[in-house]
Design a protein around this motif. Sequence first.
Motif, mmCIF file in Angstrom:
data_model
loop_
_atom_site.group_PDB
_atom_site.id
_atom_site.type_symbol
_atom_site.label_atom_id
_atom_site.label_comp_id
_atom_site.label_asym_id
_atom_site.label_seq_id
_atom_site.Cartn_x
_atom_site.Cartn_y
_atom_site.Cartn_z
ATOM 1 N N ALA A 264 109.714 -62.108 96.606
ATOM 2 C CA ALA A 264 108.660 -62.996 97.100
ATOM 3 C C ALA A 264 107.550 -62.216 97.794
ATOM 4 C CB ALA A 264 109.257 -64.030 98.052
ATOM 5 N N SER A 265 107.912 -61.160 98.536
ATOM 6 C CA SER A 265 106.902 -60.393 99.273
ATOM 7 C C SER A 265 105.913 -59.708 98.348
ATOM 8 C CB SER A 265 107.585 -59.342 100.155
ATOM 9 O OG SER A 265 108.127 -58.290 99.375
ATOM 10 N N GLY A 266 106.322 -59.436 97.120
ATOM 11 C CA GLY A 266 105.428 -58.768 96.188
ATOM 12 C C GLY A 266 104.188 -59.590 95.867
ATOM 13 N N PHE A 267 104.352 -60.921 95.781
ATOM 14 C CA PHE A 267 103.210 -61.783 95.495
ATOM 15 C C PHE A 267 102.227 -61.785 96.668
ATOM 16 C CE2 PHE A 267 106.659 -63.400 92.856
ATOM 17 C CZ PHE A 267 106.037 -63.502 91.622
ATOM 18 N N ILE A 268 102.764 -61.736 97.890
ATOM 19 C CA ILE A 268 101.909 -61.697 99.071
ATOM 20 C C ILE A 268 101.118 -60.394 99.122
ATOM 21 C CG2 ILE A 268 101.863 -61.807 101.586
ATOM 22 C CD1 ILE A 268 102.821 -64.389 100.316
ATOM 23 N N ALA A 269 101.817 -59.274 98.954
ATOM 24 C CA ALA A 269 101.160 -57.974 99.003
ATOM 25 C C ALA A 269 100.137 -57.826 97.881
ATOM 26 C CB ALA A 269 102.196 -56.855 98.926
ATOM 27 N N ALA A 270 100.467 -58.341 96.694
ATOM 28 C CA ALA A 270 99.534 -58.241 95.566
ATOM 29 C C ALA A 270 98.277 -59.061 95.823
ATOM 30 C CB ALA A 270 100.220 -58.717 94.288
ATOM 31 N N LYS A 271 98.428 -60.234 96.415
ATOM 32 C CA LYS A 271 97.266 -61.066 96.726
ATOM 33 C C LYS A 271 96.361 -60.358 97.723
ATOM 34 C CE LYS A 271 94.954 -64.953 96.392
ATOM 35 N NZ LYS A 271 94.368 -65.396 95.104
ATOM 36 N N LEU A 272 96.956 -59.734 98.738
ATOM 37 C CA LEU A 272 96.176 -58.994 99.732
ATOM 38 C C LEU A 272 95.466 -57.801 99.097
ATOM 39 C CD1 LEU A 272 98.705 -59.024 102.711
ATOM 40 C CD2 LEU A 272 96.548 -60.305 102.551
ATOM 41 N N ALA A 273 96.172 -57.080 98.238
ATOM 42 C CA ALA A 273 95.603 -55.879 97.635
ATOM 43 C C ALA A 273 94.454 -56.196 96.687
ATOM 44 C CB ALA A 273 96.690 -55.099 96.899
ATOM 45 N N THR A 274 94.618 -57.254 95.872
ATOM 46 C CA THR A 274 93.600 -57.570 94.862
ATOM 47 C C THR A 274 92.374 -58.257 95.454
ATOM 48 O OG1 THR A 274 94.800 -59.626 94.336
ATOM 49 C CG2 THR A 274 95.246 -57.689 92.957
ATOM 50 N N ARG A 275 92.415 -58.593 96.741
ATOM 51 C CA ARG A 275 91.225 -59.162 97.376
ATOM 52 C C ARG A 275 90.115 -58.128 97.515
ATOM 53 N NH1 ARG A 275 93.657 -62.762 102.451
ATOM 54 N NH2 ARG A 275 94.223 -64.620 101.228
ATOM 55 N N THR A 276 90.496 -56.871 97.662
ATOM 56 C CA THR A 276 89.493 -55.826 97.907
ATOM 57 C C THR A 276 89.503 -54.699 96.875
ATOM 58 O OG1 THR A 276 91.041 -54.636 99.358
ATOM 59 C CG2 THR A 276 89.582 -56.254 100.403
ATOM 60 N N THR A 277 90.530 -54.648 96.050
ATOM 61 C CA THR A 277 90.677 -53.518 95.124
ATOM 62 C C THR A 277 90.864 -54.015 93.699
ATOM 63 O OG1 THR A 277 91.745 -52.248 96.898
ATOM 64 C CG2 THR A 277 91.992 -51.411 94.648
ATOM 65 N N ASP A 278 90.274 -53.308 92.737
ATOM 66 C CA ASP A 278 90.411 -53.677 91.329
ATOM 67 C C ASP A 278 91.882 -53.661 90.907
ATOM 68 O OD1 ASP A 278 87.682 -53.861 91.117
ATOM 69 O OD2 ASP A 278 87.431 -51.821 90.351
ATOM 70 N N VAL A 279 92.218 -54.568 90.000
ATOM 71 C CA VAL A 279 93.610 -54.700 89.550
ATOM 72 C C VAL A 279 94.158 -53.398 88.958
ATOM 73 C CG1 VAL A 279 95.129 -55.865 87.896
ATOM 74 C CG2 VAL A 279 93.486 -57.188 89.234
ATOM 75 N N PRO A 280 93.454 -52.726 88.045
ATOM 76 C CA PRO A 280 94.004 -51.464 87.511
ATOM 77 C C PRO A 280 94.278 -50.432 88.602
ATOM 78 C CG PRO A 280 92.201 -52.225 86.146
ATOM 79 C CD PRO A 280 92.190 -53.070 87.380
ATOM 80 N N THR A 281 93.421 -50.392 89.625
ATOM 81 C CA THR A 281 93.628 -49.447 90.722
ATOM 82 C C THR A 281 94.887 -49.786 91.508
ATOM 83 O OG1 THR A 281 91.218 -49.215 90.907
ATOM 84 C CG2 THR A 281 92.547 -48.388 92.735
ATOM 85 N N VAL A 282 95.080 -51.084 91.791
ATOM 86 C CA VAL A 282 96.286 -51.519 92.497
ATOM 87 C C VAL A 282 97.522 -51.152 91.685
ATOM 88 C CG1 VAL A 282 97.579 -53.522 93.351
ATOM 89 C CG2 VAL A 282 95.096 -53.394 93.686
ATOM 90 N N LEU A 283 97.495 -51.440 90.395
ATOM 91 C CA LEU A 283 98.638 -51.140 89.537
ATOM 92 C C LEU A 283 98.905 -49.638 89.471
ATOM 93 C CD1 LEU A 283 98.000 -53.591 86.565
ATOM 94 C CD2 LEU A 283 99.911 -53.678 88.172
ATOM 95 N N PHE A 284 97.834 -48.862 89.313
ATOM 96 C CA PHE A 284 98.006 -47.410 89.179
ATOM 97 C C PHE A 284 98.688 -46.825 90.407
ATOM 98 C CE2 PHE A 284 96.194 -43.120 89.977
ATOM 99 C CZ PHE A 284 96.829 -42.453 88.944
ATOM 100 N N TRP A 285 98.173 -47.141 91.601
ATOM 101 C CA TRP A 285 98.746 -46.580 92.816
ATOM 102 C C TRP A 285 100.106 -47.181 93.128
ATOM 103 C CZ3 TRP A 285 97.494 -42.169 94.790
ATOM 104 C CH2 TRP A 285 96.226 -41.653 94.524
ATOM 105 N N ARG A 286 100.322 -48.391 92.718
ATOM 106 C CA ARG A 286 101.659 -48.995 92.843
ATOM 107 C C ARG A 286 102.684 -48.140 92.106
ATOM 108 N NH1 ARG A 286 105.217 -52.611 90.051
ATOM 109 N NH2 ARG A 286 105.954 -54.347 91.348
#
Length: 309
Positions: A20-42
Motif C-alpha cells: 500500500a505504501s508504494g502507491f503513496i510514495a509513487a503519488k508523491l514522487a510523480t507530482r514533481t518528477t517525470d515518470v521515467p525518471t522515477v522508475l529509473f531511480w527506483r
Amino acid sequence: MTSSRWTVPLLSVLFVLLWASGFIAAKLATRTTDVPTVLFWRFVIAAAATGVAAAWLRPAMPRGRSLVHLVVTALLLQVGVFSAVFTGLARGVPAGLTSLVVGLAPLLVGLLTPLVLSTRLGAAPAIGLIIGAGGVYIVASGGLSAGGPVGPVLLPVLGMAFLTAGTLYQKRFNDDTPVASGVAVQMVTSMLVLLVAMPFLAPQWLPTGAGGWVAVAWLGVINSAGTFAVMFVLLRRRSTVHVSALMNLSPATTALLAVPLLAEPLTGRAVVGLLVALVGMFVGLGAWPRLRRRRDDVSPVTRSGSMHP
C-alpha cells in the motif's frame, strides 16, 4: 515452532503495508518528477539494495532458462506494472483509486490459477476472493461517481493485467529460484531497460528536490526490493490465492494511509471497503470453519502449486 507459526501472519501484515505504501510514495514522487525518471531511480536503488543482499547471502545465481524466465517476470511485474501505474498517477488518478483498480488483479489470479497451474481452487479461496473484490468495488465506485478521471484509469487497468500475468508467471516458472538472486536479477533487468529507454522518454535525469529523492528511495529500497522479496517468500510458503487475499486489503489500506500522508479525506466508503476486504481475507485464508472443512476435503496437490493457504 512458535516462531515459525507466526512467520506467515507477520509477513502477511508487512506485505499489505509495504504494498500500500508504494502507491503513496509513487503519488508523491510523480507530482514533481517525470515518470521515467522515477522508475529509473527506483530500479537503480532497488538493484543496488538487492545486489548487496545477494552478495551477502550468496544464493545460487540463475542461468539458462531460469534466467530467461526471471527476465520475463521483470518485464511483467516490474517494468510493465509500474510504468502503467505511475503514468496513471501522474495523469491525475488518485493513489487510493489506483490501488483499487490494481486490487482487482487478485480476482483474476484466483480465477486463472486453476487453468494456468493445473491446481484446484477450493470453496473458501473462491468465496473469499469474491468478497474481497466486493470491498474493492465499494471504494472504487466512490472515486468514479465523484467525477474522477475515467480515461487515465485505463492505465492502472493495464497495470492490473501485467500484475496478473506476472504473478502467475512467477509462480509457474520461478518458484524454486532463491529469493535474493531472483529479486536482484529482476531489478537489474528493469534498470537496464529504463536506462536504454530514458534518452527517448525523459530529459530529466534526476528527481526534483529532497522530497523527490526520499520518495524514490522508498520506492527503490522498501517497495521494490522489500515488498517483492516478501511476496516471493509468501508465494513459496503459501499460494497465489493467499497473496491475492492479502492484496484485497491494499485498496482500503492505501486510502487510510492517504489521509495523513496525502491529505486526502477519509470517506465512509473506504472504511466499509476495508471491513469487507477483511472479511474476504478471513474467508479466503480458510479461517471460516465450515468452508475450511470443505476445503480440506479437496484432494491434495503438490506444494509448489497448492491452492491451500
